[in-house]
Structure formats: structure tokens, C-alpha cells
Scaffold this motif. Structure first.
Motif, PDB file in Angstrom:
ATOM      1  N   LEU A   1       0.941   6.959  -6.654  1.00 48.93           N
ATOM      2  CA  LEU A   1       0.128   7.751  -7.118  1.00 48.93           C
ATOM      3  C   LEU A   1      -0.406   9.592  -6.300  1.00 48.93           C
TER       4      LEU A   1
ATOM      5  N   GLU B   1      -4.494  11.366   2.989  1.00 44.94           N
ATOM      6  CA  GLU B   1      -5.673  11.811   2.169  1.00 44.94           C
ATOM      7  C   GLU B   1      -5.947  10.326   1.726  1.00 44.94           C
ATOM      8  N   PHE B   2      -5.901   9.604   1.701  1.00 45.14           N
ATOM      9  CA  PHE B   2      -6.158   8.189   1.257  1.00 45.14           C
ATOM     10  C   PHE B   2      -7.454   7.602   2.218  1.00 45.14           C
TER      11      PHE B   2
ATOM     12  N   LEU C   1       0.751   4.468  -3.048  1.00 43.41           N
ATOM     13  CA  LEU C   1       0.981   6.069  -2.594  1.00 43.41           C
ATOM     14  C   LEU C   1       1.237   5.980  -3.189  1.00 43.41           C
ATOM     15  N   LYS C   2       2.457   6.009  -2.657  1.00 43.67           N
ATOM     16  CA  LYS C   2       4.234   6.743  -3.793  1.00 43.67           C
ATOM     17  C   LYS C   2       3.425   7.004  -4.694  1.00 43.67           C
TER      18      LYS C   2
ATOM     19  N   ILE D   1       0.361  10.826  -3.319  1.00 46.13           N
ATOM     20  CA  ILE D   1      -0.523  11.166  -2.356  1.00 46.13           C
ATOM     21  C   ILE D   1       0.137  10.843  -0.486  1.00 46.13           C
ATOM     22  N   LYS D   2      -0.245  10.997   0.625  1.00 50.83           N
ATOM     23  CA  LYS D   2       0.353  10.638   1.286  1.00 50.83           C
ATOM     24  C   LYS D   2      -0.846   9.980   2.307  1.00 50.83           C
ATOM     25  N   PRO D   3      -0.469   9.307   3.078  1.00 47.75           N
ATOM     26  CA  PRO D   3      -1.115   7.809   3.605  1.00 47.75           C
ATOM     27  C   PRO D   3      -2.563   8.733   4.295  1.00 47.75           C
TER      28      PRO D   3
ATOM     29  N   SER E   1      -4.001   5.719   7.651  1.00 40.05           N
ATOM     30  CA  SER E   1      -4.881   5.900   5.836  1.00 40.05           C
ATOM     31  C   SER E   1      -6.038   5.499   6.985  1.00 40.05           C
TER      32      SER E   1
ATOM     33  N   TYR F   1       0.733  -1.015   0.175  1.00 44.60           N
ATOM     34  CA  TYR F   1       0.015  -0.081   0.010  1.00 44.60           C
ATOM     35  C   TYR F   1       0.328   1.450  -0.029  1.00 44.60           C
ATOM     36  N   LYS F   2       1.775   1.100   0.937  1.00 43.04           N
ATOM     37  CA  LYS F   2       3.056   2.112   1.155  1.00 43.04           C
ATOM     38  C   LYS F   2       2.933   2.704  -0.446  1.00 43.04           C
TER      39      LYS F   2
ATOM     40  N   LEU G   1      -3.913  -0.006   5.987  1.00 43.40           N
ATOM     41  CA  LEU G   1      -4.314   1.541   6.038  1.00 43.40           C
ATOM     42  C   LEU G   1      -4.302   1.740   6.868  1.00 43.40           C
TER      43      LEU G   1
END
Length: 236
Positions: free
Chosen positions: A168, A174-175, A165-166, A170-172, A194, A161-162, A189
Motif C-alpha cells: 500500500l 499511517e495505518f 503496508l509495503k 504507507i508507513k506502519p 500501527s 501485515y508488513k 498491528l
């Protein structure tokens, strides 16, 4: 429970048993396997052994119907001491093919939720399983238009997941992830910072079950129906 989603920019959705029916077909297939192999073992024992075989084969085949088919056949050979008939093997292959070609049955409210949220948020699919099969399901579902990105993960773990998000950017924080599995869609998450919303499905694969101890102290929302999620957002 008061959870603030004002910082959310991207919303992720699990696919199987969150957007459409999936696990039900595996349960039906397991029952059929029990009948096919009833000459060698009781259906209950066959079900237990099939689960053992699936877990043993996960590192080799991964998740999805194709790995399930191979595990069925391997179990048939094992339980019969190599005497299983070609006819039974052929029937198992047919079970798998039938699963692959099942029509997509969307769960209640799915398109309404995606259509509404896609106006204000980037939506993605974050699922696991066989890549070709998941791509086929998404194409047949008619939902592709709502998603900014599709990610098929080998495992739904914190590290994966990390990386997503990297990618994408975005910060965790923000998800938000939405899914039916506490083990795969919720706990990883929350652990990386997140948000997550649990939408239980009436059938859960044994491998995806967690204990009350695993969820103790973990903050996440649970809804009965996907449409309830819209109550948490100010959407146009």
C-alpha cells in the motif's frame, strides 16, 4: 486513553464479525454436528474434538467454511471408526453449503461508518479465510464501493501485515486496523507500530482468544459499537 490518529492515511477493517455476522453460524453448525454424532460421543466431547481437528487441519485447509466441512467429515469418520453413514455425511455437507449461502447480516452502523470515513481516508479490507467465500460475502454485502483494496491473508501475523503496508506504500504509523479479534486484528498491528481499535463481538472462536498477559501494556482502544469510532476523527 488519548491516542492521536492525525497521522492516519489508511484504515483497515476486518470482515467476519466486524462488518457482518459470521462466528454465530459456526456455533450453530457445531451444535448440529454434536447432535448428528451423538450416537458415537457426547456433544461436549464432539465439540472439543472438532476444534482439535480444525486446528490440526489449518496448515492444510486454511481458514473458512470449506476447511470446516472437511474437518467435520474427518471427525465423523474418526469417532465412528469408519462406520459413519452416508446420510450423516450428506447432512454435514448440507450444513456447510447452508453456511456458505447464508445472507449477509451487516452489524450495526457498518455502512454509516464506511460511508463517512471513505470521504477522508483510504479504506481497505484485511481479512483471512477462503478467498472465494470472502469475495462472495463482500459482493453480497453491498460494501465494495467503500474500499480501495481487498486483502485476504493466509494468516494475520506481523510479517503479513508488513507486506500489506509495503504494498500500500504507507508507513506502519499511517495505518489503523479495526477488528473484533485481539489476536489477529490488534496485537500484530500494535507490535509493528500501527494503531488498532478493538470492536468485540459477542462470540469468539477459541483459536482467536488471548490471555490478559498477552494484552498487558499494549495500547489500543476498545469500543462497544463501530459507530463510536467516528468520535475519534474529524470527518466532513
Amino acid at each position: 486513553m488519548e491516542i492521536d490518529y492525525s497521522n492516519i492515511k489508511v484504515i483497515g477493517f476486518d470482515a467476519d464479525d466486524t462488518l457482518w455476522v459470521n462466528e454465530t453460524y459456526f456455533r450453530e453448525a457445531e451444535e448440529e454436528v454434536g447432535r448428528l454424532l451423538s450416537h458415537y460421543e457426547t456433544p461436549n466431547k464432539t465439540d472439543q474434538e472438532l476444534f482439535r481437528m480444525e486446528i490440526k487441519n489449518l496448515p492444510t485447509y486454511g481458514y473458512g467454511i470449506k476447511g470446516f466441512i472437511l474437518s467435520m467429515i474427518e471427525l465423523a469418520i474418526e469417532l465412528s471408526n469408519g462406520k459413519v453413514s452416508n446420510e450423516i455425511i450428506a447432512k454435514m455437507l448440507d450444513i456447510g453449503k447452508d453456511m456458505i449461502h447464508k445472507p449477509i447480516e451487516l452489524l450495526d452502523g457498518v455502512e454509516e461508518v464506511l460511508k463517512t470515513l471513505s470521504k477522508d481516508y483510504r479504506l481497505i479490507v484485511a481479512t483471512k479465510g477462503d478467498l472465494l467465500d470472502q469475495e462472495r460475502k463482500l459482493e453480497k454485502s453491498g460494501l465494495l464501493q467503500y474500499f480501495h483494496h481487498i486483502e485476504v491473508l493466509s494468516e494475520k501475523q506481523e510479517a503479513n501485515y508488513k507486506k500489506l503496508l509495503k504494498h500500500l506504500d504507507i508507513k506502519p504509523s499511517e495505518f489503523l486496523m479495526i477488528g473484533n479479534s485481539l489476536k489477529s486484528d490488534i496485537l500484530p498491528l500494535v507490535n509493528i507500530g500501527s494503531e488498532a481499535i478493538h470492536v468485540p463481538f459477542h462470540t469468539t472462536w477459541q483459536h482467536e482468544k488471548v490471555s490478559a498477559k498477552d494484552t498487558n501494556g499494549i495500547e489500543y482502544r476498545t469500543v462497544k459499537n463501530l459507530t463510536e469510532i467516528l468520535n475519534f476523527f474529524k470527518v466532513k
